[in-house]
Design a protein around this motif. Structure first.
Motif, PDB file in Angstrom:
ATOM      1  N   VAL A   1       0.716  -1.077  -0.053  1.00  0.00           N
ATOM      2  CA  VAL A   1      -0.092  -0.009  -0.077  1.00  0.00           C
ATOM      3  C   VAL A   1       0.901   1.452  -0.149  1.00  0.00           C
ATOM      4  CG1 VAL A   1      -1.924  -1.226   1.346  1.00  0.00           C
ATOM      5  CG2 VAL A   1       0.067   0.050   2.507  1.00  0.00           C
ATOM      6  N   GLY A   2       0.312   2.458  -0.470  1.00  0.00           N
ATOM      7  CA  GLY A   2       0.732   3.610  -0.533  1.00  0.00           C
ATOM      8  C   GLY A   2       2.249   3.915  -1.091  1.00  0.00           C
ATOM      9  N   ASN A   3       2.463   3.046  -2.037  1.00  0.00           N
ATOM     10  CA  ASN A   3       3.862   3.088  -2.997  1.00  0.00           C
ATOM     11  C   ASN A   3       3.578   4.066  -4.029  1.00  0.00           C
ATOM     12  OD1 ASN A   3       5.372   0.898  -1.627  1.00  0.00           O
ATOM     13  ND2 ASN A   3       3.607  -0.142  -2.134  1.00  0.00           N
ATOM     14  N   ARG A   4       4.544   4.671  -4.455  1.00  0.00           N
ATOM     15  CA  ARG A   4       4.475   6.009  -5.368  1.00  0.00           C
ATOM     16  C   ARG A   4       3.994   5.606  -7.088  1.00  0.00           C
ATOM     17  NH1 ARG A   4       7.031   9.396  -8.978  1.00  0.00           N
ATOM     18  NH2 ARG A   4       9.045   8.012  -9.063  1.00  0.00           N
ATOM     19  N   LEU A   5       4.435   4.255  -7.330  1.00  0.00           N
ATOM     20  CA  LEU A   5       4.163   3.845  -8.735  1.00  0.00           C
ATOM     21  C   LEU A   5       3.089   2.672  -8.464  1.00  0.00           C
ATOM     22  CD1 LEU A   5       7.514   4.272 -10.294  1.00  0.00           C
ATOM     23  CD2 LEU A   5       5.893   5.980 -10.391  1.00  0.00           C
ATOM     24  N   ASN A   6       3.585   1.649  -9.062  1.00  0.00           N
ATOM     25  CA  ASN A   6       2.485   0.211  -8.878  1.00  0.00           C
ATOM     26  C   ASN A   6       2.828  -0.336  -7.456  1.00  0.00           C
ATOM     27  OD1 ASN A   6       1.460   0.329 -11.794  1.00  0.00           O
ATOM     28  ND2 ASN A   6       3.760   0.444 -11.998  1.00  0.00           N
ATOM     29  N   GLY A   7       1.735  -0.819  -7.137  1.00  0.00           N
ATOM     30  CA  GLY A   7       1.803  -2.066  -5.985  1.00  0.00           C
ATOM     31  C   GLY A   7       2.546  -2.978  -6.092  1.00  0.00           C
ATOM     32  N   LEU A   8       2.133  -3.788  -7.395  1.00  0.00           N
ATOM     33  CA  LEU A   8       3.003  -4.941  -7.657  1.00  0.00           C
ATOM     34  C   LEU A   8       2.797  -4.791  -9.277  1.00  0.00           C
ATOM     35  CD1 LEU A   8       3.795  -8.035  -7.347  1.00  0.00           C
ATOM     36  CD2 LEU A   8       1.628  -8.715  -7.438  1.00  0.00           C
ATOM     37  N   LEU A   9       4.211  -5.050  -9.614  1.00  0.00           N
ATOM     38  CA  LEU A   9       4.628  -4.781 -11.179  1.00  0.00           C
ATOM     39  C   LEU A   9       5.141  -6.372 -11.318  1.00  0.00           C
ATOM     40  CD1 LEU A   9       5.547  -3.459 -13.738  1.00  0.00           C
ATOM     41  CD2 LEU A   9       7.617  -3.041 -12.696  1.00  0.00           C
ATOM     42  N   VAL A  10       4.394  -6.984 -12.503  1.00  0.00           N
ATOM     43  CA  VAL A  10       5.114  -8.202 -12.833  1.00  0.00           C
ATOM     44  C   VAL A  10       5.287  -8.147 -14.254  1.00  0.00           C
ATOM     45  CG1 VAL A  10       4.344 -10.658 -13.083  1.00  0.00           C
ATOM     46  CG2 VAL A  10       3.223  -9.196 -11.028  1.00  0.00           C
ATOM     47  N   ARG A  11       6.495  -8.466 -14.742  1.00  0.00           N
ATOM     48  CA  ARG A  11       6.863  -8.344 -16.336  1.00  0.00           C
ATOM     49  C   ARG A  11       7.943  -9.374 -16.567  1.00  0.00           C
ATOM     50  NH1 ARG A  11       9.580  -3.080 -18.037  1.00  0.00           N
ATOM     51  NH2 ARG A  11       9.882  -4.415 -19.755  1.00  0.00           N
ATOM     52  N   ASP A  12       8.114  -9.582 -17.854  1.00  0.00           N
ATOM     53  CA  ASP A  12       9.027 -10.206 -18.485  1.00  0.00           C
ATOM     54  C   ASP A  12       8.941 -11.576 -18.429  1.00  0.00           C
ATOM     55  OD1 ASP A  12       9.827  -7.777 -19.449  1.00  0.00           O
ATOM     56  OD2 ASP A  12      11.838  -7.846 -18.411  1.00  0.00           O
ATOM     57  N   GLY A  13       7.772 -12.318 -18.555  1.00  0.00           N
ATOM     58  CA  GLY A  13       7.672 -13.636 -18.547  1.00  0.00           C
ATOM     59  C   GLY A  13       7.470 -14.087 -17.011  1.00  0.00           C
ATOM     60  N   ALA A  14       7.366 -13.310 -16.008  1.00  0.00           N
ATOM     61  CA  ALA A  14       7.132 -13.707 -14.616  1.00  0.00           C
ATOM     62  C   ALA A  14       6.033 -14.406 -14.280  1.00  0.00           C
ATOM     63  CB  ALA A  14       7.487 -12.581 -13.606  1.00  0.00           C
ATOM     64  N   GLN A  15       5.837 -15.561 -13.600  1.00  0.00           N
ATOM     65  CA  GLN A  15       4.545 -16.222 -13.359  1.00  0.00           C
ATOM     66  C   GLN A  15       4.313 -16.446 -11.907  1.00  0.00           C
ATOM     67  OE1 GLN A  15       2.439 -17.271 -15.702  1.00  0.00           O
ATOM     68  NE2 GLN A  15       3.535 -16.935 -17.605  1.00  0.00           N
ATOM     69  N   PRO A  16       4.090 -15.407 -11.015  1.00  0.00           N
ATOM     70  CA  PRO A  16       3.724 -15.440  -9.807  1.00  0.00           C
ATOM     71  C   PRO A  16       2.495 -16.197  -9.232  1.00  0.00           C
ATOM     72  CG  PRO A  16       3.547 -13.400 -10.316  1.00  0.00           C
ATOM     73  CD  PRO A  16       3.775 -14.053 -11.538  1.00  0.00           C
ATOM     74  N   ALA A  17       2.518 -16.512  -8.208  1.00  0.00           N
ATOM     75  CA  ALA A  17       1.369 -16.828  -7.368  1.00  0.00           C
ATOM     76  C   ALA A  17       0.933 -16.008  -6.537  1.00  0.00           C
ATOM     77  CB  ALA A  17       1.444 -18.336  -6.898  1.00  0.00           C
ATOM     78  N   VAL A  18      -0.191 -15.189  -6.336  1.00  0.00           N
ATOM     79  CA  VAL A  18      -0.436 -14.309  -5.588  1.00  0.00           C
ATOM     80  C   VAL A  18      -1.688 -14.353  -4.946  1.00  0.00           C
ATOM     81  CG1 VAL A  18      -0.653 -11.760  -5.308  1.00  0.00           C
ATOM     82  CG2 VAL A  18       0.940 -12.484  -6.964  1.00  0.00           C
ATOM     83  N   ARG A  19      -1.715 -14.565  -3.770  1.00  0.00           N
ATOM     84  CA  ARG A  19      -3.034 -15.065  -2.740  1.00  0.00           C
ATOM     85  C   ARG A  19      -3.331 -14.238  -1.601  1.00  0.00           C
ATOM     86  NH1 ARG A  19       0.105 -19.771  -3.098  1.00  0.00           N
ATOM     87  NH2 ARG A  19      -0.276 -20.965  -4.966  1.00  0.00           N
ATOM     88  N   ARG A  20      -4.718 -13.647  -1.586  1.00  0.00           N
ATOM     89  CA  ARG A  20      -5.001 -13.129  -0.315  1.00  0.00           C
ATOM     90  C   ARG A  20      -4.055 -11.916  -0.050  1.00  0.00           C
ATOM     91  NH1 ARG A  20      -4.401 -18.375   0.540  1.00  0.00           N
ATOM     92  NH2 ARG A  20      -2.744 -17.929   1.902  1.00  0.00           N
ATOM     93  N   CYS A  21      -3.874 -10.870  -1.135  1.00  0.00           N
ATOM     94  CA  CYS A  21      -2.665  -9.959  -0.785  1.00  0.00           C
ATOM     95  C   CYS A  21      -3.753  -8.734  -1.068  1.00  0.00           C
ATOM     96  CB  CYS A  21      -1.968  -9.858  -1.614  1.00  0.00           C
ATOM     97  SG  CYS A  21      -0.518 -11.164  -1.446  1.00  0.00           S
ATOM     98  N   THR A  22      -3.465  -7.552  -0.217  1.00  0.00           N
ATOM     99  CA  THR A  22      -4.141  -6.137  -0.325  1.00  0.00           C
ATOM    100  C   THR A  22      -3.224  -5.069  -1.029  1.00  0.00           C
ATOM    101  OG1 THR A  22      -5.453  -6.560   1.741  1.00  0.00           O
ATOM    102  CG2 THR A  22      -5.138  -4.451   0.720  1.00  0.00           C
ATOM    103  N   LEU A  23      -3.758  -4.830  -2.339  1.00  0.00           N
ATOM    104  CA  LEU A  23      -3.017  -3.799  -3.090  1.00  0.00           C
ATOM    105  C   LEU A  23      -3.854  -2.763  -3.388  1.00  0.00           C
ATOM    106  CD1 LEU A  23      -2.184  -6.390  -5.753  1.00  0.00           C
ATOM    107  CD2 LEU A  23      -0.829  -6.273  -3.903  1.00  0.00           C
ATOM    108  N   SER A  24      -3.568  -1.676  -2.550  1.00  0.00           N
ATOM    109  CA  SER A  24      -4.342  -0.459  -2.293  1.00  0.00           C
ATOM    110  C   SER A  24      -3.443   0.904  -2.132  1.00  0.00           C
ATOM    111  CB  SER A  24      -5.368  -0.488  -1.566  1.00  0.00           C
ATOM    112  OG  SER A  24      -4.961  -0.546   0.003  1.00  0.00           O
ATOM    113  N   GLY A  25      -4.145   1.917  -2.362  1.00  0.00           N
ATOM    114  CA  GLY A  25      -3.585   3.285  -2.362  1.00  0.00           C
ATOM    115  C   GLY A  25      -2.239   3.645  -3.069  1.00  0.00           C
ATOM    116  N   ASN A  26      -2.143   2.928  -4.060  1.00  0.00           N
ATOM    117  CA  ASN A  26      -0.812   2.999  -4.912  1.00  0.00           C
ATOM    118  C   ASN A  26      -1.013   4.182  -5.725  1.00  0.00           C
ATOM    119  OD1 ASN A  26       0.892   0.946  -3.617  1.00  0.00           O
ATOM    120  ND2 ASN A  26      -0.982  -0.388  -4.494  1.00  0.00           N
ATOM    121  N   GLY A  27       0.163   4.576  -6.462  1.00  0.00           N
ATOM    122  CA  GLY A  27       0.030   5.877  -7.102  1.00  0.00           C
ATOM    123  C   GLY A  27      -0.482   5.539  -8.768  1.00  0.00           C
ATOM    124  N   GLU A  28      -0.171   4.383  -8.951  1.00  0.00           N
ATOM    125  CA  GLU A  28      -0.492   4.035 -10.188  1.00  0.00           C
ATOM    126  C   GLU A  28      -1.224   2.723 -10.379  1.00  0.00           C
ATOM    127  OE1 GLU A  28       2.873   3.685 -12.959  1.00  0.00           O
ATOM    128  OE2 GLU A  28       3.305   5.710 -12.849  1.00  0.00           O
TER     129      GLU A  28
END
Length: 345
Positions: free
Chosen positions: A262-289
């Protein structure tokens, strides 16, 4: 848990090949130096605090209606009124440690303990502020003493100096190195590859940690299969967490569970270039992008709350990957629709 593979949107590839088409493209992203990335076929690849100003629209809302803009502003105002409290780790002792750091312990600093500890050692850190940089080169566990606040701070004028760094020499064995209950603080100049925690090609576990960077991103992951469990990544000058596939294009199988970004200036979670994460029960909010920004990447996303981010919940730029957006909407709580963007947006 590995996510199901995503189908490739261009080219032909069969499951039997288990390899990518060699498509080379120079990528440049906010906060990352241009680099050569191997991307291509996706067959058989497994798979929150002062919020920034809301990016409002200039359009008037219809009388008597509650529009998207007022909903977003209300959410951000509620987030701004929240006081972030980062309690000390209240974990169980987990057995007698091999080394104790702090007053009356075996070592005065964590670095000294790392130099003395054999592979597999458990290092317990007593409460206090430790101004040092931790470079993990062999499997160890570093944990805060129960009910004590341990802050690890690295502030330096030198660029590319993460507070915690781990590389491929640790290997891919899950949980070989563990950091638990630490408050990690960072300040180092430069933009690209500027992280409080940098994990490259390894499977380190961070549990119950509180992470922020005054100059860069909270956690940077390049390849490997690290795990972030119940961590808070907040108030970073750039992204909260940035995930990248490795330089060979083999992706990244990171896991994020029950984390708050939360509250980060750009993206909360940036995923790129072929990454394949497993993201569960997370809160991504109040981010600048975006709460979640996908750029030529996939992964599995379940039970996440993605709301009150300035640009939107999920932004996708799919060059060689496809994301099941219907499943994304069904499996997560989004306050705005998934949006497809150009590669440079």
């Amino acid at each position: 848990m590995l996510a199901r593979p995503f189908s490739a949107s261009v080219g032909a590839c069969t499951p039997a090949k288990h390899q990518r088409n060699q498509i080379y493209q120079i990528f440049s992203d906010q906060g990352r130096r241009p680099r050569l990335s191997v991307v291509g076929c996706a067959a058989q690849r497994q798979q929150q605090a002062t919020p920034p100003p809301a990016a409002g629209t200039e359009q008037e809302e219809a009388p008597g209606c509650v529009g998207r803009r007022s909903t977003l502003l209300a959410s951000l105002q509620a987030a701004a009124a929240t006081v972030l409290v980062h309690p000390v780790w209240a974990g169980t002792p987990g057995g007698k440690p091999d080394l104790v750091v702090g007053p009356g312990g075996d070592c005065a600093t964590i670095g000294e303990a790392l130099a003395r500890a054999p592979s597999g050692a458990v290092i317990e850190v007593r409460g206090g502020r430790y101004a040092e940089r931790l470079v993990l080169t062999r499997p160890v566990t570093i944990r805060a003493a129960a009910d004590e606040a341990v802050e690890v701070v690295w502030q330096t004028p030198e660029p590319y100096r993460a507070t915690v760094e781990a590389g491929p020499e640790l290997g891919e064995q899950p949980g070989a190195a563990v950091l638990q209950g630490l408050r990690i603080r960072h300040s180092s100049p430069s933009i690209a590859n500027n992280y409080a925690v940098r994990l490259a090609g390894c499977s380190v576990t961070l549990a119950d940690c509180d992470i922020t960077s005054a100059t860069g991103s909270g956690v940077g992951i390049e390849g490997g299969a690290p795990r972030l469990l119940r961590c808070s990544i907040h108030n970073c000058q750039r992204h909260g967490v940035a995930l990248f596939g490795d330089l060979l294009g083999d992706g990244c199988a990171a896991q994020l569970e029950d984390c708050t970004v939360v509250g980060n200036r750009l993206n909360g979670l940036l995923v790129r270039d072929g990454a394949q994460p497993a993201v569960r029960r997370c809160t991504l909010s109040g981010n600048g992008e975006w709460g979640l920004r996908l750029l030529d990447a996939g992964g599995s996303y379940e039970g996440n709350a993605i709301a009150a981010n300035s640009r939107g919940s999920v932004g996708c730029s799919m060059l060689y990957e496809e994301v099941d957006t219907a499943r994304m909407v069904v499996d997560n709580k989004l306050d705005r629709p998934v949006q497809f963007l150009g590669p440079k947006e």
